[in-house]
Design a protein around this motif. Structure first.
Motif, mmCIF file in Angstrom:
data_model
loop_
_atom_site.group_PDB
_atom_site.id
_atom_site.type_symbol
_atom_site.label_atom_id
_atom_site.label_comp_id
_atom_site.label_asym_id
_atom_site.label_seq_id
_atom_site.Cartn_x
_atom_site.Cartn_y
_atom_site.Cartn_z
ATOM 1 N N LYS A 1 7.453 -12.879 7.587
ATOM 2 C CA LYS A 1 6.049 -12.416 7.440
ATOM 3 C C LYS A 1 5.587 -11.065 8.407
ATOM 4 O O LYS A 1 4.746 -10.246 8.178
ATOM 5 N N ARG A 2 6.287 -11.201 9.606
ATOM 6 C CA ARG A 2 5.982 -10.279 10.661
ATOM 7 C C ARG A 2 6.374 -8.694 10.303
ATOM 8 O O ARG A 2 5.814 -7.822 11.126
ATOM 9 N N HIS A 3 7.127 -8.508 9.276
ATOM 10 C CA HIS A 3 7.879 -7.467 9.108
ATOM 11 C C HIS A 3 7.394 -6.696 7.586
ATOM 12 O O HIS A 3 8.180 -5.740 7.227
ATOM 13 N N THR A 4 6.444 -7.255 7.151
ATOM 14 C CA THR A 4 5.812 -6.639 5.703
ATOM 15 C C THR A 4 5.205 -5.307 6.289
ATOM 16 O O THR A 4 4.943 -4.655 5.303
ATOM 17 N N MET A 5 4.825 -5.002 7.368
ATOM 18 C CA MET A 5 3.818 -3.775 7.526
ATOM 19 C C MET A 5 4.664 -2.873 8.759
ATOM 20 O O MET A 5 4.286 -2.013 9.290
ATOM 21 N N GLN A 6 6.016 -3.084 8.767
ATOM 22 C CA GLN A 6 6.801 -2.267 9.994
ATOM 23 C C GLN A 6 6.800 -0.947 9.463
ATOM 24 O O GLN A 6 7.365 -0.525 8.456
ATOM 25 N N VAL A 7 6.464 0.112 10.591
ATOM 26 C CA VAL A 7 7.035 1.447 10.263
ATOM 27 C C VAL A 7 7.363 1.858 11.745
ATOM 28 O O VAL A 7 7.295 1.418 12.753
ATOM 29 N N LEU B 1 0.777 -1.248 0.012
ATOM 30 C CA LEU B 1 -0.234 -0.048 -0.013
ATOM 31 C C LEU B 1 0.886 1.165 -0.086
ATOM 32 O O LEU B 1 1.930 1.119 0.580
ATOM 33 N N TYR B 2 0.423 2.288 -0.618
ATOM 34 C CA TYR B 2 1.031 3.561 -0.546
ATOM 35 C C TYR B 2 1.082 4.209 0.786
ATOM 36 O O TYR B 2 -0.423 4.407 1.123
ATOM 37 N N LYS B 3 2.124 4.138 1.505
ATOM 38 C CA LYS B 3 2.255 5.006 2.662
ATOM 39 C C LYS B 3 1.147 4.046 3.762
ATOM 40 O O LYS B 3 0.694 4.394 4.767
ATOM 41 N N ALA C 1 1.869 5.237 -10.861
ATOM 42 C CA ALA C 1 3.646 5.157 -11.304
ATOM 43 C C ALA C 1 4.390 5.677 -9.879
ATOM 44 O O ALA C 1 5.102 4.911 -9.591
ATOM 45 N N GLU C 2 3.806 6.967 -9.533
ATOM 46 C CA GLU C 2 4.362 7.529 -8.347
ATOM 47 C C GLU C 2 4.355 6.455 -7.202
ATOM 48 O O GLU C 2 5.225 6.173 -6.248
ATOM 49 N N MET C 3 3.147 6.109 -7.005
ATOM 50 C CA MET C 3 2.809 5.311 -5.723
ATOM 51 C C MET C 3 3.733 3.995 -5.850
ATOM 52 O O MET C 3 4.147 3.661 -4.687
ATOM 53 N N LEU C 4 3.550 3.428 -6.986
ATOM 54 C CA LEU C 4 4.270 2.185 -6.832
ATOM 55 C C LEU C 4 5.841 2.391 -6.769
ATOM 56 O O LEU C 4 6.360 1.289 -5.961
ATOM 57 N N GLN C 5 6.318 3.522 -7.190
ATOM 58 C CA GLN C 5 7.622 3.762 -6.796
ATOM 59 C C GLN C 5 7.892 3.769 -5.343
ATOM 60 O O GLN C 5 8.914 3.368 -4.877
ATOM 61 N N GLY C 6 7.020 4.584 -4.752
ATOM 62 C CA GLY C 6 7.040 4.661 -3.403
ATOM 63 C C GLY C 6 7.108 3.400 -2.470
ATOM 64 O O GLY C 6 7.713 3.155 -1.501
ATOM 65 N N GLN D 1 -3.583 8.980 9.617
ATOM 66 C CA GLN D 1 -4.212 8.420 8.649
ATOM 67 C C GLN D 1 -5.505 8.982 7.921
ATOM 68 O O GLN D 1 -5.778 9.238 6.918
ATOM 69 N N SER D 2 -6.191 8.953 9.128
ATOM 70 C CA SER D 2 -7.603 9.622 8.681
ATOM 71 C C SER D 2 -7.806 10.739 8.295
ATOM 72 O O SER D 2 -8.725 11.206 7.545
ATOM 73 N N LYS D 3 -6.798 11.770 8.731
ATOM 74 C CA LYS D 3 -6.840 12.987 8.477
ATOM 75 C C LYS D 3 -6.572 13.112 7.020
ATOM 76 O O LYS D 3 -7.143 14.111 6.291
ATOM 77 N N TRP D 4 -5.557 12.487 6.515
ATOM 78 C CA TRP D 4 -5.059 12.665 5.393
ATOM 79 C C TRP D 4 -6.408 11.948 4.393
ATOM 80 O O TRP D 4 -6.523 12.534 3.408
ATOM 81 N N ILE D 5 -6.681 10.895 4.695
ATOM 82 C CA ILE D 5 -7.944 10.181 3.759
ATOM 83 C C ILE D 5 -8.951 11.421 3.915
ATOM 84 O O ILE D 5 -9.636 11.587 2.621
#
Length: 453
Positions: A408-414, A338-340, A387-392, A369-373
């Motif tokens: 698999k535990r680290h696919t969503m880490q921030v 997902l983008y961001k 294209a820009e989102m895919l690059q990001g 996230q909700s504020k951005w949405i």
């Protein structure tokens, strides 16, 4: 038809953050919750069947970091509140901002299907039957700690097995030999709790973990997760963090808990102020990964075996969306780009909330996230093109692979503070994109306008 309305799926901690923001902005929405109350994972014994809370559960983030920005947790709450206090806080949040009437309870979203023009047909079912309504946007906030991931080992086990998702209390475990598989936060909590009543509790781990206490030098752990800390280069963050750990508790191997082979901060941390002591007492014994299940015994990769009565799998969760057709969205091996961590580049007007794993609390991140949405839905902010989102997304994937062990535990880490900064920057960039799009309409450069739209 409800093309001017937004559908929010779920009224957990992320869903109510979205509902509050949309309510404040005057954006029409419907929020559907399968259970009879808000709170999601934090509603103990939630009748939606999706809560993984156990009776003794306390938060791992301090109350200050876990709070929404404009509604702090009560001053009389302890630093690490229990699930009942957290739920009461969420209830107060909803009532204070006055949007409870926008949530439809005991209503399951059974299907979300794209129409093809950026809108979605949402099918709901409840005691009144089933109906489908079209929405201009959908916000998915169904959580990612409800669909258990169960490992497969050779052989068969004749005792009782369960996942930490189904564990509530240690009732029925007195004088038993318990094996907890995994060293995540819930697994370690449960290992410590069962060890108080069990004959013996064992904790199986493939590569061990760094165990962090909830307090370091009298301060909450997350009080050290400042913007300055995250601004440090990764090697310095690792050095600083390990120095603090050493001051707080010395080497964890001194307690009998093995040191990991991977680097500090290359795996989501395990937070427990009890585990090392219980290992030191011998109440929790560490075992390596399971090699084979053998009736009423378990064999481990170091060649040892133990008689076991109950296995509790603390082996994480799968990302799952039961309301999507598999030919539309079907995450595999917890890979869901997902983008961001919010926007699906292939499907406009479809957003995901709280689908990340921070070092810190999810709630403030879901709020941003909700504020951005909301700004995107209100057309105050534009998104990058596909294209820009895919690059990001690819850039973030490479950074994760560079820092974290392959799991698999680290696919969503921030990282907590940097992620908030990213969302703020994205909102600022999005306003510039919107303004540029508007000016380009009068510049005669239709190619640029179309490319940026």
């Amino acid at each position: 038809m409800a093309l001017d309305r937004v559908c929010i799926i779920g009224a957990g901690s992320s869903g109510i953050a979205a509902a509050k923001i949309l309510h404040e902005r005057g954006i029409a929405f419907d929020c559907f919750e399968k259970g009879s109350g808000i709170g999601g994972n934090w509603r103990y014994m939630n009748d939606n069947g999706m809560s993984s809370a156990y009776k003794s559960l306390h938060i791992n983030s301090s109350k200050g970091q876990m709070s929404y920005s404009d509604f702090p947790m009560p001053e009389d709450y302890p630093q690490y509140a229990n699930h009942s206090q957290v739920l009461k806080y969420f209830e107060s949040y909803v009532d204070h901002f006055g949007f409870r009437d926008k949530i439809t309870f005991k209503t399951e979203v059974s299907r979300v299907a794209p129409v093809g023009d950026g809108t979605y047909d949402v099918t709901i079912k409840n005691a009144n039957g089933e109906r489908t309504q079209r929405y201009g946007a959908v916000i998915v906030a169904n959580g990612h700690h409800w669909c258990p991931n169960l490992p497969k080992f050779p052989g068969e086990f004749t005792g009782k097995t369960m996942h930490t998702h189904d564990y509530k209390t240690p009732d029925g475990m007195a004088d038993k030999n318990i094996l907890v598989v995994g060293v995540g936060n819930s697994a370690c909590d449960i290992a410590c709790e069962t060890s108080r009543v069990a004959n013996q509790t064992y904790l199986s781990t493939r590569r061990s973990a760094y165990v962090l206490p909830k307090y370091i030098l009298g301060k909450t752990l997350d009080s050290y997760l400042t913007p300055l800390f995250f601004a440090l280069p990764l090697p310095l963050r690792r050095l600083y963090g390990q120095f603090l750990l050493y001051l707080a508790r010395g080497p964890q191997s001194a307690y009998g808990f093995p040191n990991p082979t991977h680097k500090f901060l290359s795996e989501h941390p395990t937070i427990s102020s009890e585990l090392l002591n219980f290992v030191g007492y011998g109440k929790v014994k560490i075992k390596p990964n399971i090699k084979e299940l053998a009736g009423d015994r378990v064999r481990f990769e170091d060649g040892t075996e133990q008689p076991i009565d109950i296995i509790i799998y603390g082996t994480g969760y799968k990302i799952a969306f039961p309301f999507f057709d598999k030919n539309f969205i079907n995450p595999q091996d917890n890979e869901f780009p997902l983008y961001k961590r919010v926007v699906h580049p292939e499907h406009p007007n479809l957003y995901f909330l709280g689908l990340l794993q921070p070092i810190g609390a999810i709630m403030p991140l879901a709020e941003w996230q909700s504020k951005w949405i909301a700004e995107v839905i209100a057309k105050n902010v534009s998104l990058p093109n596909k294209a820009e989102m895919l690059q990001g997304i690819e850039k973030e994937r490479r950074l994760l692979q560079k820092q974290y062990v392959n799991s698999k535990r680290h696919t969503m880490q921030v990282d907590f503070c940097p992620y908030i900064d990213e969302i703020k920057k994205e909102m600022k960039r999005g306003r510039k994109r919107k303004n540029y799009n508007f000016l380009s309409l009068f510049s005669g450069d239709r190619t640029v306008a179309e490319r940026l739209a």
